[in-house]
Design a protein around this motif. Structure first.
Motif, short mmCIF file in Angstrom:
data_model
loop_
_atom_site.label_atom_id
_atom_site.label_comp_id
_atom_site.label_asym_id
_atom_site.label_seq_id
_atom_site.Cartn_x
_atom_site.Cartn_y
_atom_site.Cartn_z
N ILE A 1 129.34 21.66 34.14
CA ILE A 1 128.35 21.84 35.22
C ILE A 1 127.07 21.10 34.90
CG2 ILE A 1 126.97 23.55 36.45
CD1 ILE A 1 129.24 25.52 36.09
N GLY A 2 126.64 21.18 33.63
CA GLY A 2 125.45 20.45 33.23
C GLY A 2 125.61 18.95 33.35
N ALA A 3 126.81 18.44 33.00
CA ALA A 3 127.05 17.01 33.13
C ALA A 3 127.03 16.57 34.59
CB ALA A 3 128.38 16.66 32.47
N ILE A 4 127.60 17.41 35.46
CA ILE A 4 127.58 17.08 36.89
C ILE A 4 126.15 17.04 37.41
CG2 ILE A 4 128.26 17.90 39.18
CD1 ILE A 4 130.76 19.09 37.91
N GLN A 5 125.36 18.05 37.05
CA GLN A 5 123.97 18.10 37.52
C GLN A 5 123.17 16.91 36.99
OE1 GLN A 5 122.83 21.99 36.15
NE2 GLN A 5 123.52 23.00 38.03
N ASN A 6 123.38 16.55 35.74
CA ASN A 6 122.65 15.42 35.18
C ASN A 6 122.99 14.13 35.90
OD1 ASN A 6 121.35 17.01 33.27
ND2 ASN A 6 122.95 16.69 31.73
N GLN A 7 124.26 13.94 36.21
CA GLN A 7 124.65 12.68 36.85
C GLN A 7 124.14 12.59 38.28
OE1 GLN A 7 128.51 10.99 36.38
NE2 GLN A 7 128.95 12.07 34.47
N VAL A 8 124.31 13.65 39.05
CA VAL A 8 123.88 13.57 40.45
C VAL A 8 122.37 13.57 40.57
CG1 VAL A 8 126.01 14.61 41.28
CG2 VAL A 8 124.08 16.08 40.74
N PHE A 9 121.67 14.32 39.68
CA PHE A 9 120.21 14.36 39.78
C PHE A 9 119.59 13.10 39.20
CE2 PHE A 9 120.41 19.26 39.66
CZ PHE A 9 120.76 19.26 40.99
N ASN A 10 120.17 12.56 38.13
CA ASN A 10 119.65 11.32 37.58
C ASN A 10 119.87 10.16 38.53
OD1 ASN A 10 118.81 12.60 35.26
ND2 ASN A 10 120.66 12.09 34.09
N ASP A 11 120.98 10.23 39.28
CA ASP A 11 121.23 9.20 40.28
C ASP A 11 120.16 9.24 41.36
OD1 ASP A 11 122.37 7.21 41.70
OD2 ASP A 11 123.90 8.45 42.64
N PHE A 12 119.73 10.47 41.70
CA PHE A 12 118.67 10.58 42.69
C PHE A 12 117.33 10.15 42.12
CE2 PHE A 12 115.29 12.87 44.84
CZ PHE A 12 115.60 12.67 46.17
N ALA A 13 117.11 10.49 40.83
CA ALA A 13 115.83 10.11 40.21
C ALA A 13 115.71 8.61 40.04
CB ALA A 13 115.69 10.81 38.86
N SER A 14 116.86 7.92 39.91
CA SER A 14 116.81 6.47 39.76
C SER A 14 116.29 5.77 41.00
CB SER A 14 118.20 5.93 39.41
OG SER A 14 119.09 6.16 40.50
N LEU A 15 116.25 6.48 42.11
CA LEU A 15 115.76 5.90 43.36
C LEU A 15 114.24 5.98 43.47
CD1 LEU A 15 118.40 7.39 45.80
CD2 LEU A 15 118.36 5.10 44.84
N GLU A 16 113.58 6.63 42.50
CA GLU A 16 112.14 6.82 42.63
C GLU A 16 111.39 5.50 42.61
OE1 GLU A 16 110.97 9.47 39.61
OE2 GLU A 16 111.87 11.24 40.55
N ASP A 17 111.96 4.52 41.84
CA ASP A 17 111.28 3.24 41.77
C ASP A 17 111.30 2.51 43.10
OD1 ASP A 17 110.83 3.79 39.14
OD2 ASP A 17 112.61 2.70 38.42
N GLN A 18 112.14 2.98 44.02
CA GLN A 18 112.25 2.29 45.30
C GLN A 18 111.30 2.88 46.34
OE1 GLN A 18 116.29 1.91 46.61
NE2 GLN A 18 117.08 1.71 44.53
N PHE A 19 110.48 3.86 45.94
CA PHE A 19 109.50 4.37 46.89
C PHE A 19 108.47 3.29 47.21
CE2 PHE A 19 111.12 8.49 45.77
CZ PHE A 19 110.87 9.26 46.88
N PRO A 20 107.98 3.23 48.41
CA PRO A 20 107.00 2.20 48.76
C PRO A 20 105.72 2.35 47.94
CG PRO A 20 107.16 3.86 50.49
CD PRO A 20 108.29 4.13 49.53
N SER A 21 105.12 1.26 47.61
CA SER A 21 103.88 1.27 46.83
C SER A 21 102.82 0.46 47.58
CB SER A 21 104.11 0.67 45.44
OG SER A 21 104.60 -0.65 45.55
N LYS A 22 101.58 0.66 47.21
CA LYS A 22 100.47 -0.03 47.86
C LYS A 22 99.35 -0.28 46.85
CE LYS A 22 98.30 4.25 49.45
NZ LYS A 22 97.79 4.99 50.61
#
Length: 573
Positions: free
Chosen positions: A515-536
């Protein structure tokens, strides 16, 4: 005794005649909150007054009183509120007294259409205008979902149906014993009925016989959909109807004769009881389907009496337009049945052989015939299917969107007990397989297997109860639902989920490390998208900063216009 009725405001009676004393007086009470006007200052804003409500994204149908989602899906419908749109209520003339003020009768109808039968009957006793509004609601209703409690008699159902002159769709949830009296009441009160469904509680008994049901179907010339639960006392069944297109019967037991003379029948679902002494002759039943029901497109049969002979009789029925075939719990069904199915039908979109004894060779035949049509494949509780067969199916079926392999890859040393709760994906036809308590594997392959799936369109994958699975690698960009319940031998370090659109992962009964491995993979996948937030840039132009994350829980668009995913949910209970 005379009841005082306040006058209408001056802004609402421009077309009305003068009052008895020649003056046009307004109401003595506030039109917003109902408090007497003298010495009163109203603090209620205009937008809080009773006005016609705007259409909701998923509006409830008129007189849909059952909040159970499953029961709403159980009866077919288009979800359009039975024609009662805001435009429909805008045509209602007159006013109603609400909290000392007058509101349009259509606005009151918008509110009252969302209450149950008991509330609607009580509302009719308030005053004459409310009674008129309730009367219009009953008469305009096209669909009714009604729960009949144990203490209610047939008179309650009859009194409700008597008010609905235009009823065309009816669903009853019966919590007491049921007999043909209910059918007679429905036949008399609903002459234009098109869809009829009966759900029976676990403590209730359905005493309707086959003769009574056949007479009801023959008399209802407009009936197109019939769905009845608890059909244990039918004995025999002879249905003759030129309008019936959908027929669902569940809990069938020992049917001595079953004849369907329905030339326009398109969907047939027969769910038999799980008793060993069931004497129903399925071979004779399915043999006549091609002659009496030539337009059948969807067939679902769940019975432990299913065998190769029954499948051969079905394939010889000349049903060339069949699109969905579900033959569940037939442990005597082998690859010979698969060969007959693939040689008789060429356009299957759904194939469910859960609980059968087919092997990887049967899956190969399925892939050779249906590569351009099959989108849903259900092979739960098939002990002779291995991970190699599943991988071959996902590689050879490019249109596949759902595959269910629950309790297929099982460890023979593990005693598979009854799976409670959410063992199956939502929307399939194999929920009755959860009642199977033990599956003995006869596969000659090694005890533990690995599964590698790479598919571009797969959306739902169910591996519930696959205790023989120790490695799983998924590369499915469109996958949004993954079921890993009771995969007790799956190693956390051998799990790889490359599924950016994953929304739900079911991991009930799994190890904590998995369960921990599943949570780490799906949540880290979501966290990897943070760099794609718009910046100004800052106002002074010194450096670029990331935009605030107040929308991190909602889907957003990057600079290329691609929509990012929502955070995945892991269900462990």
């Amino acid at each position: 005794m005379l009841r005082h009725h306040p006058g209408t405001p001056a802004t609402s009676v421009t077309g009305a005649g003068p009052l008895k004393n020649g003056k046009k007086r307004g109401s003595y009470n506030c039109g917003r909150c109902g408090v007497p006007k003298r010495g009163h200052t109203c603090h209620v804003s205009t937008d809080q007054s009773l006005t016609p409500s705007s259409p909701r994204q998923h509006p409830r149908r008129a007189l849909s009183f059952d909040d159970d989602v499953a029961s709403e899906a159980w009866l077919d419908g288009d979800g359009d509120d039975a024609g009662m749109t805001p435009e429909y209520f805008s045509g209602w003339g007159g006013f109603a007294d609400v909290a000392g003020g007058l509101v349009p009768l259509g606005s009151l109808g918008e509110v009252l259409r969302r209450v149950g039968p008991a509330g609607l009957m009580s509302a009719a006793q308030v005053c004459r205008s409310w009674r008129e509004c309730c009367r219009r609601l009953w008469r305009a209703a096209e669909e009714l979902r009604l729960r009949v409690p144990p203490r209610s008699q047939i008179g309650f159902v009859g009194s409700v149906l008597y008010k609905c002159k235009g009823l065309v769709r009816l669903s009853l949830r019966i919590e007491s014993d049921l007999d043909a009296t209910m059918l007679a009441c429905v036949a008399f009160s609903c002459p234009n009925l098109e869809a009829f469904g009966i759900r029976v509680a676990d403590t209730a008994i359905n005493r309707i016989t086959g003769d009574e049901l056949g007479r009801f179907v023959a008399e209802k010339r407009c009936l197109s959909s019939l769905k009845i639960e608890g059909c244990t006392n039918l004995g025999f069944l002879n249905l003759c109807s030129s309008s019936l297109s959908t027929l669902w019967l569940s809990d069938l037991y020992s049917i001595s004769k079953m004849v369907f003379n329905c030339p326009n029948l398109k969907e047939l679902s027969l769910d038999f009881s799980r008793q060993e002494n069931d004497s129903t002759d399925l071979i004779t039943m399915v043999d006549g389907l091609g002659r009496s029901c030539p337009k059948l497109r969807n067939i679902h049969i769940a019975s432990i009496q299913l065998s190769n002979a029954a499948v051969l009789a079905l394939t010889s029925a000349n049903l060339r337009g069949l699109c969905m075939l579900s033959l569940v719990l037939g442990s005597a069904i082998t690859d010979a049945s698969v060969a007959a199915i693939t040689s008789s039908y060429a356009n299957l979109e759904l194939l469910d052989l859960s609980g059968s004894s087919i092997s990887d060779s049967g899956i190969g035949m399925i892939c050779n015939v249906f590569p351009q049509t099959l989108s849903r494949l259900l092979l739960a509780l098939c002990p002779n299917v291995t991970s190699s067969g599943i991988q071959f199916a996902t590689a050879q079926l490019p249109l596949l969107q759902l595959i269910d392999c629950g309790m297929t890859i099982c460890d023979p040393s593990v005693q598979n007990e009854h799976l409670e709760g959410d063992g199956l994906p939502t929307g399939d036809n194999s929920c009755e397989l959860k009642s199977q308590k033990k599956v003995t594997s006869t596969k000659p392959h090694p005890m533990y297997q690995k599964l590698i799936i790479k598919h571009g369109r797969l959306k739902k994958l169910s591996l519930w109860g696959c205790s023989g699975l120790d490695a799983l690698y998924l590369n499915c960009p469109e996958l949004n639902d993954l079921n890993l319940n009771s995969c007790i031998n799956l190693h956390p370090e051998r799990l790889l989920l490359q599924c950016p659109n994953l929304e739900s992962v079911h991991a009930s009964g799994c190890q904590d490390m998995l369960i921990g491995a599943i949570q780490n993979q799906v949540f880290n996948d979501f966290a990897s998208l943070e760099d794609q937030f718009p910046s100004k840039r800052l106002t002074d132009g010194s450096k670029r900063v990331q935009a605030p994350r107040f929308l991190s829980q909602q889907p957003f668009d990057d600079e290329k216009g691609r929509t990012q995913k929502i955070r995945c949910a892991v269900h462990i209970s």
